[in-house]
Design an enzyme around this catalytic site. Structure first.
Site, short mmCIF file in Angstrom:
data_model
loop_
_atom_site.label_atom_id
_atom_site.label_comp_id
_atom_site.label_asym_id
_atom_site.label_seq_id
_atom_site.Cartn_x
_atom_site.Cartn_y
_atom_site.Cartn_z
CD GLU A 1 -31.80 -73.63 -61.00
OE1 GLU A 1 -31.33 -72.67 -61.63
OE2 GLU A 1 -32.05 -73.58 -59.78
NE ARG B 1 -25.08 -86.14 -62.01
CZ ARG B 1 -23.82 -85.99 -62.41
NH1 ARG B 1 -23.42 -86.57 -63.54
NH2 ARG B 1 -22.97 -85.31 -61.70
CD GLU C 1 -41.55 -82.97 -63.42
OE1 GLU C 1 -40.41 -83.35 -63.75
OE2 GLU C 1 -42.09 -81.93 -63.85
CB SER D 1 -45.92 -87.35 -67.46
OG SER D 1 -45.77 -87.44 -68.86
N GLY D 2 -46.26 -84.22 -68.77
CA GLY D 2 -47.01 -83.52 -69.80
C GLY D 2 -47.36 -84.40 -70.99
NE ARG E 1 -44.05 -82.36 -73.57
CZ ARG E 1 -43.44 -83.21 -72.74
NH1 ARG E 1 -43.41 -82.99 -71.47
NH2 ARG E 1 -42.85 -84.29 -73.24
CB ALA F 1 -29.39 -87.47 -43.72
NE ARG G 1 -29.14 -76.80 -57.06
CZ ARG G 1 -28.88 -76.48 -58.31
NH1 ARG G 1 -28.84 -75.23 -58.68
NH2 ARG G 1 -28.60 -77.41 -59.21
#
Lengths: 235, 235, 235, 235
Positions: free
Chosen positions: B78, B83, B90, B92-93, B162, B179, B189
């Site tokens: 989510e 964008r 992140e 990584s698998g 994975r 900001a 959210r």
């Protein structure tokens, strides 16, 4: 046991499009011709090649493609890292009960990675590697979907119950882009020899990219040729 | 059985930041003061309130936050739909063997959804609902991680193995924003009463947003107050 | 006649920044190290070179620069075509009476363009070309500013009166970016030999870019070196 | 004296488009229907109103408009501040000799601004204000274009010579967008009573926006109606 479905392929369908090599030409020509820059009988191939080679990217943005894509969640995770010039709407595990459709590699999918990080190459797996993988996957998918359905059956919310579903679960999205953002995706998510910059995409997102590439070639053949002939660098 | 770890919380840590209410004021004042628009003793609260209320958003962009977030994959799915004004890297698998850490709802997490799509409300689950859910989750996580490790042990690539891992698997990312993009996230959210536009986020991403909100309040208190006092609409 | 001021230079000042080569390294390492990816004693130069060379761009986004730029409007027109990763607030001719400061080329500014579109080269002008240009510019600037002030004096709104002001009029903006969007600007708005892709910027925006480049080099020396050593392609 | 042309209007022509209310509906329905979310006989009006009212913006992005706009440079300066979901290619003063076409306000254009910054209202000007303004503008435009042509005649590069041209000079661009980014423009660049957030655009960019609005209404009537009926807030 819940009945599950396994697949090894992806679906990509072009839902709507408004794209042409002419749009690249007349939007570029506005620089030098102003109001007179309209689609005419000019020779466009040389201009488009010049724009691609010298990375004048904006004329490739006046084009439009919407795809419907069905692929595993782990593909969508990579796909949605493309932020610029892409619009997404995806099936939601919060609002919809997800179907029991899961990814397994087919026998041709290379399973073994050799080399070091950043330069991985993949080679074929053995029969043993393949069958143990398939067995482990199916066992997990059945366990997961059984737990998912059990939670739904006792009234637990879909958004909570979906926690158990694997990243191999198939999902569907609409994805819109322009020719520039599409070439950026192709540049990063396909592996080709002799490109200016090397890419090592996961095979499953490359399968999606390859299907999109066919639509680009059909809609904008000059753009596509110059993309390939100039090292597949997004302009 | 593989030893697995379950968690019900999320981690959000502010790694670096360069943010102040003053930056909102001097970037807005360049409109009317040109080169003289520097940080000075001017009264900024009224100006910031005017900008927020009338949705003049750009002065809120000259600020910078980098967070390290550890949360389940379904939260990251989510999160990365945001964008504009967000940068991500992140775990990584494909490159890292993922740790056996998975999400389960704690006893307080409302489990049952009432009302219709678009206006869901959540209410508490029963003990039975809770314990059946936890049991199904743990059973799935163990099965999945066992299959994952088995594939790795026989030499299958991490990116293939994975596939079995659930969207409840924890991951870690660095996420940078300004900001304005942070307020856009908070607006969508978090669920609050009396906002101009209602939002119905999943609780787990709201937990991430709430932790980010504390950092915004600390770094830019005038901005934060005017955001809350004007219906929590991102400017 | 109104008293006018002419200039041939631009101002670029770094107002705030939070940028380091370390941020590139730890944000990249989260891929392979997850939560453990923090700034440590690792050797970063090789990693940053790898990322730059292979165009892994996102780790360069966790950085932040705000510049105050004073330059002619025709420079700002080009600058604001950079949409992604840039935030702007500029002096407004609607809200502020603009000062009578205008651009003229200094004697060293090449005045004559040779070659064909897309591959222009510039060569020095003659004394005659220079002095006729300066005279025509000053005459126009005086006429324009006199008309501007006359309209303001009789009560015409600033936004209407400014119509007469030339694109040579100086303006001031705050512009924020990250290292990736800054390198994208440098790649397109500086002309260097031996780059992977050639660029032919107008000299006046190149003057702005060159001043920004100094700040990038100071804040992120490894990033800057690898940018220059890999063809000045934005990653 | 150079012969100059003056205008008080703007041109907006829809060059290409692929837009429909149906695209909003099926892209939204993929959330709840997955692969089955296709254009069908469903009642769309209620869904579109729900999305607009609750600011679910992404379904409005699967649409496409390209406009050719001819307007003064000061309008383009404001227009190109819209970064997200907009693509631009504009006539270039570096590559093309610009035509002597300049903006003057017509007699109906309110010339006098009353009230304070941020809440300006405009009222009609007197005959004297109008005629003195027109005279000052024409005098400046003639002086500027004469100097421009003189520089070009002696061989000075177009990019240098154009320094003298006023921001009232007409230019032409192609601008592509989607329905969401178009509504964002309309929300900020038109002044209407009873909107959720007030906007005070300059009249000349509002003239461009109003012409675009007609095309949105024709292509996506349900979307347009719900936009107007929900306070003209971009979703």
């Amino acid at each position: 046991m819940e009945e599950i479905v396994t697949r090894s392929d992806v679906d990509v369908e072009l839902i709507q499009s408004h794209s042409s090599d002419e749009s690249v030409a007349w939007s570029a020509r506005v620089s030098t011709m102003g109001e007179q820059a309209q689609s005419d009988g000019h020779e466009n191939a040389g201009l488009i090649n010049f724009l691609m080679k010298n990375r004048h990217g904006t004329p490739f943005e006046h084009s439009f493609f919407t795809f419907r894509v069905t692929a595993p969640i782990f593909v969508f995770r990579e796909f949605m890292r493309h932020r610029i010039g892409w619009s997404y709407n995806e099936e939601s595990g919060r609002y919809k009960e997800l179907d029991p459709v899961f990814y397994i590699p087919d026998r041709d999918r290379p399973l073994v990675q050799v080399g070091k990080a950043g330069h991985y190459e993949f080679v074929e797996g053995t029969n043993t590697q393949h069958y143990i993988s398939i067995a482990g996957m199916k066992r997990t998918y059945e366990t997961a979907y059984e737990a998912y359905k059990e939670m739904l059956d006792i009234g637990v919310a879909k958004e909570v119950a979906r926690s158990v579903l694997p990243v191999a679960t198939y999902s569907t999205m609409y994805a819109s882009c322009n020719a520039r953002s599409l070439m950026s995706l192709l540049s990063l998510r396909t592996k080709r020899n002799m490109t200016t910059f090397p890419s090592y995409p996961q095979r499953e997102i490359e399968m999606v990219a390859e299907k999109m590439e066919v639509y680009l070639e059909a809609a904008m053949p000059m753009t596509y040729d110059t993309f390939c002939n100039n090292g597949r660098v997004s302009p």
